[in-house]
Design a protein around this motif. Structure first.
Motif, PDB file in Angstrom:
ATOM      1  N   LEU A  74     -12.913  -0.817  -2.817  1.00 39.82           N
ATOM      2  CA  LEU A  74     -11.482  -0.520  -2.911  1.00 39.82           C
ATOM      3  C   LEU A  74     -11.042  -0.243  -4.339  1.00 39.82           C
ATOM      4  CD1 LEU A  74     -10.118  -3.187  -0.421  1.00 39.82           C
ATOM      5  CD2 LEU A  74     -10.155  -0.714  -0.080  1.00 39.82           C
ATOM      6  N   HIS A  75     -10.129   0.713  -4.481  1.00 34.82           N
ATOM      7  CA  HIS A  75      -9.487   1.044  -5.755  1.00 34.82           C
ATOM      8  C   HIS A  75      -8.218   0.226  -5.946  1.00 34.82           C
ATOM      9  CE1 HIS A  75     -11.698   4.438  -7.287  1.00 34.82           C
ATOM     10  NE2 HIS A  75     -11.467   5.215  -6.258  1.00 34.82           N
ATOM     11  N   GLY A  76      -7.760   0.204  -7.170  1.00 34.10           N
ATOM     12  CA  GLY A  76      -6.424  -0.265  -7.515  1.00 34.10           C
ATOM     13  C   GLY A  76      -6.088  -1.671  -7.065  1.00 34.10           C
ATOM     14  N   PRO A  77      -4.853  -1.865  -6.578  1.00 31.32           N
ATOM     15  CA  PRO A  77      -4.418  -3.210  -6.214  1.00 31.32           C
ATOM     16  C   PRO A  77      -5.133  -3.735  -4.979  1.00 31.32           C
ATOM     17  CG  PRO A  77      -2.783  -1.604  -5.521  1.00 31.32           C
ATOM     18  CD  PRO A  77      -3.814  -0.858  -6.335  1.00 31.32           C
ATOM     19  N   PHE A  78      -5.703  -2.842  -4.183  1.00 32.36           N
ATOM     20  CA  PHE A  78      -6.332  -3.262  -2.933  1.00 32.36           C
ATOM     21  C   PHE A  78      -7.562  -4.123  -3.174  1.00 32.36           C
ATOM     22  CE2 PHE A  78      -4.250   0.876  -2.256  1.00 32.36           C
ATOM     23  CZ  PHE A  78      -3.216   0.424  -1.459  1.00 32.36           C
ATOM     24  N   ASN A  79      -8.308  -3.826  -4.236  1.00 31.55           N
ATOM     25  CA  ASN A  79      -9.474  -4.643  -4.563  1.00 31.55           C
ATOM     26  C   ASN A  79      -9.061  -6.078  -4.865  1.00 31.55           C
ATOM     27  OD1 ASN A  79     -12.376  -4.958  -5.266  1.00 31.55           O
ATOM     28  ND2 ASN A  79     -11.558  -5.285  -7.316  1.00 31.55           N
ATOM     29  N   ALA A  80      -7.999  -6.256  -5.648  1.00 28.23           N
ATOM     30  CA  ALA A  80      -7.538  -7.611  -6.001  1.00 28.23           C
ATOM     31  C   ALA A  80      -7.057  -8.379  -4.779  1.00 28.23           C
ATOM     32  CB  ALA A  80      -6.428  -7.530  -7.048  1.00 28.23           C
ATOM     33  N   MET A  81      -6.536  -7.675  -3.777  1.00 27.43           N
ATOM     34  CA  MET A  81      -6.071  -8.356  -2.567  1.00 27.43           C
ATOM     35  C   MET A  81      -7.191  -9.110  -1.871  1.00 27.43           C
ATOM     36  SD  MET A  81      -3.481  -5.539  -0.917  1.00 27.43           S
ATOM     37  CE  MET A  81      -2.107  -4.882  -1.855  1.00 27.43           C
ATOM     38  N   LEU A  82      -8.441  -8.675  -2.094  1.00 30.25           N
ATOM     39  CA  LEU A  82      -9.587  -9.344  -1.468  1.00 30.25           C
ATOM     40  C   LEU A  82      -9.836 -10.741  -2.045  1.00 30.25           C
ATOM     41  CD1 LEU A  82     -12.070  -6.330  -1.250  1.00 30.25           C
ATOM     42  CD2 LEU A  82     -10.681  -7.312   0.600  1.00 30.25           C
ATOM     43  N   LEU A  83      -9.254 -11.045  -3.211  1.00 29.67           N
ATOM     44  CA  LEU A  83      -9.424 -12.379  -3.803  1.00 29.67           C
ATOM     45  C   LEU A  83      -8.837 -13.473  -2.915  1.00 29.67           C
ATOM     46  CD1 LEU A  83      -8.541 -11.520  -7.500  1.00 29.67           C
ATOM     47  CD2 LEU A  83     -10.775 -12.292  -6.647  1.00 29.67           C
ATOM     48  N   SER A  84      -7.774 -13.162  -2.227  1.00 28.94           N
ATOM     49  CA  SER A  84      -7.093 -14.110  -1.341  1.00 28.94           C
ATOM     50  C   SER A  84      -6.707 -13.355  -0.081  1.00 28.94           C
ATOM     51  CB  SER A  84      -5.853 -14.680  -2.037  1.00 28.94           C
ATOM     52  OG  SER A  84      -5.137 -15.536  -1.174  1.00 28.94           O
ATOM     53  N   PRO A  85      -7.621 -13.245   0.882  1.00 29.88           N
ATOM     54  CA  PRO A  85      -7.382 -12.367   2.030  1.00 29.88           C
ATOM     55  C   PRO A  85      -6.092 -12.641   2.809  1.00 29.88           C
ATOM     56  CG  PRO A  85      -9.687 -12.938   1.921  1.00 29.88           C
ATOM     57  CD  PRO A  85      -8.987 -13.779   0.882  1.00 29.88           C
ATOM     58  N   ALA A  86      -5.706 -13.902   2.973  1.00 31.91           N
ATOM     59  CA  ALA A  86      -4.480 -14.184   3.727  1.00 31.91           C
ATOM     60  C   ALA A  86      -3.265 -13.649   2.984  1.00 31.91           C
ATOM     61  CB  ALA A  86      -4.341 -15.680   3.986  1.00 31.91           C
ATOM     62  N   LEU A  87      -3.193 -13.920   1.698  1.00 34.96           N
ATOM     63  CA  LEU A  87      -2.088 -13.414   0.892  1.00 34.96           C
ATOM     64  C   LEU A  87      -2.198 -11.901   0.720  1.00 34.96           C
ATOM     65  CD1 LEU A  87       0.401 -14.398  -0.605  1.00 34.96           C
ATOM     66  CD2 LEU A  87      -1.015 -14.762  -2.617  1.00 34.96           C
ATOM     67  N   GLY A  88      -3.420 -11.417   0.529  1.00 30.47           N
ATOM     68  CA  GLY A  88      -3.644  -9.975   0.410  1.00 30.47           C
ATOM     69  C   GLY A  88      -3.204  -9.229   1.655  1.00 30.47           C
ATOM     70  N   ARG A  89      -3.463  -9.815   2.832  1.00 28.92           N
ATOM     71  CA  ARG A  89      -3.042  -9.173   4.084  1.00 28.92           C
ATOM     72  C   ARG A  89      -1.514  -9.086   4.151  1.00 28.92           C
ATOM     73  NH1 ARG A  89      -4.905  -7.753   8.929  1.00 28.92           N
ATOM     74  NH2 ARG A  89      -6.955  -8.602   8.537  1.00 28.92           N
ATOM     75  N   ALA A  90      -0.838 -10.183   3.790  1.00 28.27           N
ATOM     76  CA  ALA A  90       0.626 -10.181   3.817  1.00 28.27           C
ATOM     77  C   ALA A  90       1.175  -9.125   2.855  1.00 28.27           C
ATOM     78  CB  ALA A  90       1.163 -11.565   3.468  1.00 28.27           C
ATOM     79  N   LEU A  91       0.583  -9.031   1.680  1.00 33.26           N
ATOM     80  CA  LEU A  91       1.027  -8.057   0.688  1.00 33.26           C
ATOM     81  C   LEU A  91       0.752  -6.634   1.178  1.00 33.26           C
ATOM     82  CD1 LEU A  91       2.320  -8.032  -2.107  1.00 33.26           C
ATOM     83  CD2 LEU A  91       0.018  -8.123  -3.092  1.00 33.26           C
ATOM     84  N   GLN A  92      -0.421  -6.404   1.736  1.00 29.29           N
ATOM     85  CA  GLN A  92      -0.782  -5.104   2.280  1.00 29.29           C
ATOM     86  C   GLN A  92       0.151  -4.732   3.416  1.00 29.29           C
ATOM     87  OE1 GLN A  92      -2.222  -2.029   4.527  1.00 29.29           O
ATOM     88  NE2 GLN A  92      -2.143  -4.016   5.506  1.00 29.29           N
ATOM     89  N   ASP A  93       0.471  -5.688   4.285  1.00 31.55           N
ATOM     90  CA  ASP A  93       1.379  -5.417   5.404  1.00 31.55           C
ATOM     91  C   ASP A  93       2.774  -5.056   4.904  1.00 31.55           C
ATOM     92  OD1 ASP A  93      -0.680  -5.905   7.191  1.00 31.55           O
ATOM     93  OD2 ASP A  93       0.031  -7.905   7.764  1.00 31.55           O
ATOM     94  N   LEU A  94       3.235  -5.743   3.856  1.00 29.90           N
ATOM     95  CA  LEU A  94       4.540  -5.426   3.292  1.00 29.90           C
ATOM     96  C   LEU A  94       4.540  -3.993   2.739  1.00 29.90           C
ATOM     97  CD1 LEU A  94       7.417  -6.082   2.433  1.00 29.90           C
ATOM     98  CD2 LEU A  94       6.466  -7.167   0.363  1.00 29.90           C
ATOM     99  N   GLY A  95       3.495  -3.642   2.010  1.00 20.84           N
ATOM    100  CA  GLY A  95       3.402  -2.283   1.474  1.00 20.84           C
ATOM    101  C   GLY A  95       3.390  -1.228   2.570  1.00 20.84           C
TER     102      GLY A  95
END
Length: 196
Positions: free
Chosen positions: A46-67
């Motif tokens: 993954l590029h950009g902010p999406f790679n960092a979202m993998l650090l905390s998948p539950a929080l990353g999923r919520a952030l990805q869903d918001l986007g």
């Protein structure tokens, strides 16, 4: 330019929850239709902010869903959305946001002079009253920390409506969060634009 602080996650090393988030990002609405910037590098990372979202998948999923909701479920028209994102990108000097959203902005009709003005933090001289009001509101939210006078609020509410005020302020907060994370992890804009 700083060296990236977070290496891309190799697909072979993803945990189950990371893999689920990865598949949501790469198989969701962002990946369907024409892509103006690649979500992954040639190895599928993954590029950009999406790679960092993998650090905390539950929080990353919520952030990805918001986007995804901001982009695909709000009433913001594409030009207005991209204008606001590019104001945030300029404010944070976010190379990745600028890289990605100048491409999207051009695809939805932002002209090169408008893109240049947004990149430089200047007035893009928008003639559409809704776009101009959204640009002004976004600049105020970024510059003044969301503090609007009653008169400014009433002008924005009259032109944009309360739903758009809510959606636009959510967009500003979301992209400011991404810009903060991109700065924290020193994420550069990709060197090449591989499209699928």
């Amino acid at each position: 330019m700083r060296s990236p602080r977070l290496s891309p996650f190799p697909l072979s090393e993803l945990t189950v929850s990371q893999r689920e988030l990865y598949e949501t990002i790469t198989g969701g609405p962002r990946a369907k239709g024409p892509q103006r910037f690649a979500l992954t590098d040639p190895e599928g990372r993954l590029h950009g902010p999406f790679n960092a979202m993998l650090l905390s998948p539950a929080l990353g999923r919520a952030l990805q869903d918001l986007g995804a909701a901001i982009r695909y479920a709000s009433q913001l028209c594409p030009r207005t959305r991209e204008i606001a994102i590019l104001v945030v990108a300029a404010s944070w000097d976010s190379a990745f946001e600028r890289y990605a959203h100048e491409r999207v902005g051009a695809a939805v009709g932002l002209t090169e002079p408008e893109l240049r003005a947004l990149r430089e933090g200047g007035d893009p001289r928008l003639t559409d009253p809704v776009e101009h009001a959204a640009w002004e509101l976004t600049r105020t939210l970024i510059r003044d920390g969301g503090t609007l006078t009653d008169e400014q609020y009433e002008q924005a509410r009259t032109t944009l409506g309360e739903r758009t005020l809510f959606e636009l302020s959510t967009l500003v907060g979301y992209y400011a969060t991404l810009a903060l994370q991109l700065h924290l992890f020193a994420v550069p804009a990709p060197r090449t634009d591989r499209m699928r």
